[in-house]
Design an enzyme around this catalytic site. Structure first.
Site, mmCIF file in Angstrom:
data_model
loop_
_atom_site.group_PDB
_atom_site.id
_atom_site.type_symbol
_atom_site.label_atom_id
_atom_site.label_comp_id
_atom_site.label_asym_id
_atom_site.label_seq_id
_atom_site.Cartn_x
_atom_site.Cartn_y
_atom_site.Cartn_z
ATOM 1 N N ARG A 41 8.246 19.015 1.185
ATOM 2 C CA ARG A 41 9.608 18.776 0.499
ATOM 3 C C ARG A 41 10.800 18.246 1.104
ATOM 4 N NH1 ARG A 41 7.289 19.620 -4.324
ATOM 5 N NH2 ARG A 41 6.533 21.708 -4.859
ATOM 6 N N HIS A 61 -2.170 10.441 -8.982
ATOM 7 C CA HIS A 61 -2.399 11.606 -10.044
ATOM 8 C C HIS A 61 -2.603 11.143 -11.159
ATOM 9 C CE1 HIS A 61 -0.413 15.504 -11.005
ATOM 10 N NE2 HIS A 61 -0.665 14.803 -12.352
ATOM 11 N N HIS A 117 -7.137 15.561 -7.231
ATOM 12 C CA HIS A 117 -7.298 16.802 -7.700
ATOM 13 C C HIS A 117 -8.183 16.763 -9.353
ATOM 14 C CE1 HIS A 117 -3.354 15.226 -9.298
ATOM 15 N NE2 HIS A 117 -2.682 15.910 -8.481
ATOM 16 N N ASP A 172 -3.207 20.381 -1.896
ATOM 17 C CA ASP A 172 -2.235 20.183 -3.222
ATOM 18 C C ASP A 172 -1.178 21.105 -2.961
ATOM 19 O OD1 ASP A 172 -0.605 18.903 -4.811
ATOM 20 O OD2 ASP A 172 -1.667 19.425 -6.565
#
Length: 445
Positions: free
Chosen positions: A66, A181, A234, A304
């Site tokens: 972040r 992704h 993922h 993740d």
């Protein structure tokens, strides 16, 4: 005459590419100098590791820390504390920060923030966009660059590249393996009406199997057309697995502990705490992912780790953000699966150390071998603990596994020969450094 070195780890059960056995490990100046026979070496410190397993340092190749941006939920320091508390020695951090990591200045800023402030070593993905396609080969070669990351479906952040033209522009210019992704944005937009207000269990209905399959099919087609390497993050559906198996020359595969552990049944208990992109789905997908681990199709595990505060997660769906903590719980949750016979300890090491080293070309990481960095995850395979929110070092201070009883626990974390966690205590000062990659080595100046 005896040679003086820094450290010997004595009597631990070492798990490595040549098997599992009780061996001593000698470390000097942050590197491994001997494995097995350490006679003739005298160490300033000898640490008793009997009854413990010594694994190559666990590498988590997908985290969101972040910073810069919404650091009220995480920053590079707190995220790295969570990593080493859980036995993780190296992380690849994602580019959907504020501002996004899409150019050399933003990457250099992250490296500056991280060096000697993170407790683990690090690399940073650079976001691939329509605006920086011409710079991609240069961005892949920068210090600490883990390569290019592309959001082909919307998640958290402002890095969406959803069309064939944009994806082809990026993929055609790659010189290294890039991470994706994979969810089809056009289908997500068409299906937004499937979201049920206040019901997070509708999340996998909206972001359905077909959204993942459509996008992964597109990525594989474009990668093959240009002869480029992609890493699909993922994976969450059974239907994607045979597609990936048919394209092993261009594609590598990541799965996550939450897709291996949780299922759609858990929305009733966890609500939006379980909300992730791509979603946690019904049990048939979970079982297919386990089959792919045991067949060898899966290359790596990534957590993740994507923290939000409990207050943010408490917003009514779909206002609730997608993401959960994961870097600190990766090791104990997966060791519990080892103890339950779902995978071997050697396969766990392959997924968390040998696999990342192999597919990303890490320098001196991922193996317990002479000349490699002395990165170790030391675990007590028989120790039982109950995971609690108050154990979590992340600034968000919660985990979906609160109350989960686990078997297998990280008791020590070593980064380049320095103990940064022992028996739950994080040991400073922070000395994190950028990882290096074979395809981005620069000549000495």
């Amino acid at each position: 005459m005896s040679r003086q070195i820094d450290l010997i780890l004595k009597g631990g059960t070492v798990v490595n590419q040549d098997g599992t056995g009780i061996r001593d490990i000698a470390i000097d100046k942050g590197r491994i100098v001997a494995v097995g026979d350490v006679s003739g070496l005298v160490a300033a410190e000898v640490r008793d590791c009997r009854k413990l397993h010594i694994l190559p340092g666990v590498i988590d190749s997908q985290v969101h820390f972040r910073e810069p941006g919404p650091v009220h939920k995480e920053d590079l320091e707190t995220g790295s504390r969570a990593a080493v508390a859980g036995g993780v020695t190296l992380v690849f951090e994602m580019p959907n920060t504020k501002p996004t990591t899409t150019g050399p200045e933003a990457l250099a800023d992250k490296v500056s923030r991280a060096r000697n402030r993170m407790f683990c070593d690090f690399a940073f993905y650079v976001g691939g966009t329509r605006e920086n396609v011409e710079a991609i080969p240069a961005l892949e070669k920068l210090e600490a660059s883990a390569g290019i990351k592309v959001f082909a479906g919307s998640s958290t952040g402002d890095l969406l590249v959803d069309d064939d033209e944009g994806l082809e522009a990026i993929i055609s210019r790659l010189t290294r393996r890039a991470a994706f992704h994979s969810e089809d944005e056009f289908r997500l937009r068409d299906r937004v009406g499937f979201q049920v207000a206040g019901d997070a269990a509708s999340h996998p209905v909206w972001r359905d199997v077909e959204a993942a399959v459509l996008c992964t099919t597109r990525l594989l087609r474009i990668a093959r057309k240009h002869g480029k390497r992609i890493h699909v993050l993922h994976i969450s559906t059974a239907e994607e697995l045979p597609l990936l198996a048919a394209h092993r020359d261009v594609a590598t595969v990541e799965v996550t502990p939450h897709h291996l552990t949780l299922s759609a049944d858990d929305y009733a208990r966890l609500g939006a705490k379980l909300q992730m992109n791509p979603p946690v789905r019904d049990k048939r997908h979970r079982e297919a992912l386990w089959a792919a681990i045991n067949s060898g199709l899966v290359d790596v595990l990534g957590s993740d780790h994507a923290p939000h505060t409990l207050e943010e997660k408490a917003k009514p769906y779909p206002q609730s953000p997608s993401g959960m903590t994961g870097v600190q719980t990766l090791v104990p949750m997966m060791l519990t699966h080892v103890n339950h016979g779902r995978l071997t300890l050697e396969r766990f090491v392959d997924l968390t150390a040998h696999g990342p080293q192999r597919i990303f070309g890490l320098v001196r990481k991922g193996r317990i071998m002479e000349g490699y960095d002395a990165d170790f995850t030391i675990v007590d395979l028989s120790r039982t603990e109950t995971i609690r929110n108050n154990w979590i070092e992340s600034r968000s201070q919660w985990t979906p596994y609160d109350g989960e009883r686990v078997i297998g626990w990280p008791v020590g974390t070593f980064v380049r020969g320095r103990c940064v966690m022992w028996q739950g205590e994080i040991l400073g000062p922070a000395t994190g450094q950028p990882a290096q990659f074979l395809e981005a080595l620069s000549p000495e100046k």
